[in-house]
Design an enzyme around this catalytic site. Sequence first.
Site, mmCIF file in Angstrom:
data_model
loop_
_atom_site.group_PDB
_atom_site.id
_atom_site.type_symbol
_atom_site.label_atom_id
_atom_site.label_comp_id
_atom_site.label_asym_id
_atom_site.label_seq_id
_atom_site.Cartn_x
_atom_site.Cartn_y
_atom_site.Cartn_z
ATOM 1 N N SER A 67 0.798 -1.205 0.000
ATOM 2 C CA SER A 67 0.000 0.000 0.000
ATOM 3 C C SER A 67 0.841 1.271 0.000
ATOM 4 C CB SER A 67 -0.927 -0.046 1.197
ATOM 5 O OG SER A 67 -1.920 0.908 1.107
ATOM 6 N N ASP A 91 10.158 5.481 -10.095
ATOM 7 C CA ASP A 91 9.814 6.207 -11.318
ATOM 8 C C ASP A 91 10.666 7.463 -11.494
ATOM 9 O OD1 ASP A 91 7.949 4.319 -11.918
ATOM 10 O OD2 ASP A 91 6.211 5.660 -11.888
ATOM 11 N N LYS A 116 -0.789 -4.027 -3.311
ATOM 12 C CA LYS A 116 -2.048 -3.471 -2.849
ATOM 13 C C LYS A 116 -2.160 -2.042 -3.355
ATOM 14 C CE LYS A 116 -5.239 -1.824 0.049
ATOM 15 N NZ LYS A 116 -5.633 -0.394 0.131
#
Length: 452
Positions: free
Chosen positions: A361, A372, A386
């Site tokens: 999460s 990224d 998740k």
Amino acid sequence: MTSSNFTRWLLAGCLVVALTTTAFMAGLATGFGLGRWTAPAVVVAPAAPQESPAAVVEAPRVTAIPAATQAPPAILPTPRPAPSATPQRAPQPAGTIAAQDKELKLFWEAMTLLQDGFYGDVPSGQNLQYAAIRGVVSSLDDRFTSFMTADEAQRFEDSLDGSFEGIGAQVDKTEDDKGARIVEVYPGFPAATAGVRRNDIITAVDGQDIGPLSLTEIISHIRGPRGTTVTLTIRREGEDAPLEISVTRARIEIPVVESKMLAGNIGYVKLQEFSRPAPGRLKTALKELLDQEPGGLILDLRGNPGGLLDVAVEVGSQFVAAGDILIERKKDGSEEHFSVRTGGLAIGVPLAVLVNEGSASASEIVAGAIQDAGRGPLVGTKTFGKGSVQLPQTLSDGSMLRVTIAHWFTPKGRGIHGTGLEPDIPIELSEQDRSAGRDPQLDRAVEYLSAQ
């Protein structure tokens, strides 16, 4: 109004609430600190406040988790109707009363048959309402949308402050829905002391089969007042017969942040959960490490089940200089971008992030944003996967409905729900390594940063 009609009135209202949850979202702030949760599993531990609708990027296991910026955001209380001698029908978002009564006709036919003929006790009053809501929730095929009683909701809220009463382990439902898997066992807490291990499968709690239960219900059975004992029936790989392990519950105070300097002038900071205290404690730890001018920094998110969405954005902003931390996408295709907050403390120091299957999460939000942005490699094993956001909404009696309202994606649009994040430097940490006190994942991160 007869008592029978009154009961039907109450249950119909509950069913409408369960089926039209989005009607309660107006006016709530974004960010878990204000209304969203991202946690993964549940740390046989978390819970949300009666008066704090918050979004959660929920977690895989169990865990629920807290964290807040230096000044916690204001909490929007849930409006509650004034007491009235005459019951008022719940607001109807669509259709007419007659149409809804017609839709529920089959339900009432079945309930009448059960009440008149079942050889045993049939739920009534509040229990009937709760059973109906749970039935609707279980039909949604989303293990993160869940219903909690008032007591369960209060415990969930308490856990957002970094503490709870339980056994100190993180759990998740097994894929076959026949039990709960131990995702993480926190060292020094009752579960670890009693001999519970990672990847153990709990099949029963105090003799009750937990296969049919939701994750929230399983956690409710495992947790309990400090000093009480819970017996777990465990299936463990390599063991021919089930194990019975008794664990004495305790007050669990999660050390939200741990930090130290490692050999080679490498700073190390471990974040255990994304609870309300997390941002402030993380910033304090980073300042102390950065004052020593480290040549590199390791962020350890292993076993971190997630927590508050707002906290994830604040934490990610300490390591990423610009751009988005995550993108939230609703079922209608609309998107909300959560951008980096200025003033990050560690945006220039070389970085490596430790992750594993217990990183879920909010942990995956931060790890995905760092990956990224090219800020540093992920080292370890694939994360939990998740990627959904839950909005907890307190109902009029203090019970809570947590509803999945969106999925989140990394800044480059990668979805991780059900798949997880792949590490840039994959390396396993075996049970033999743990027993021997070795940490090849940490060693590899140090090696990477030393080479920089």
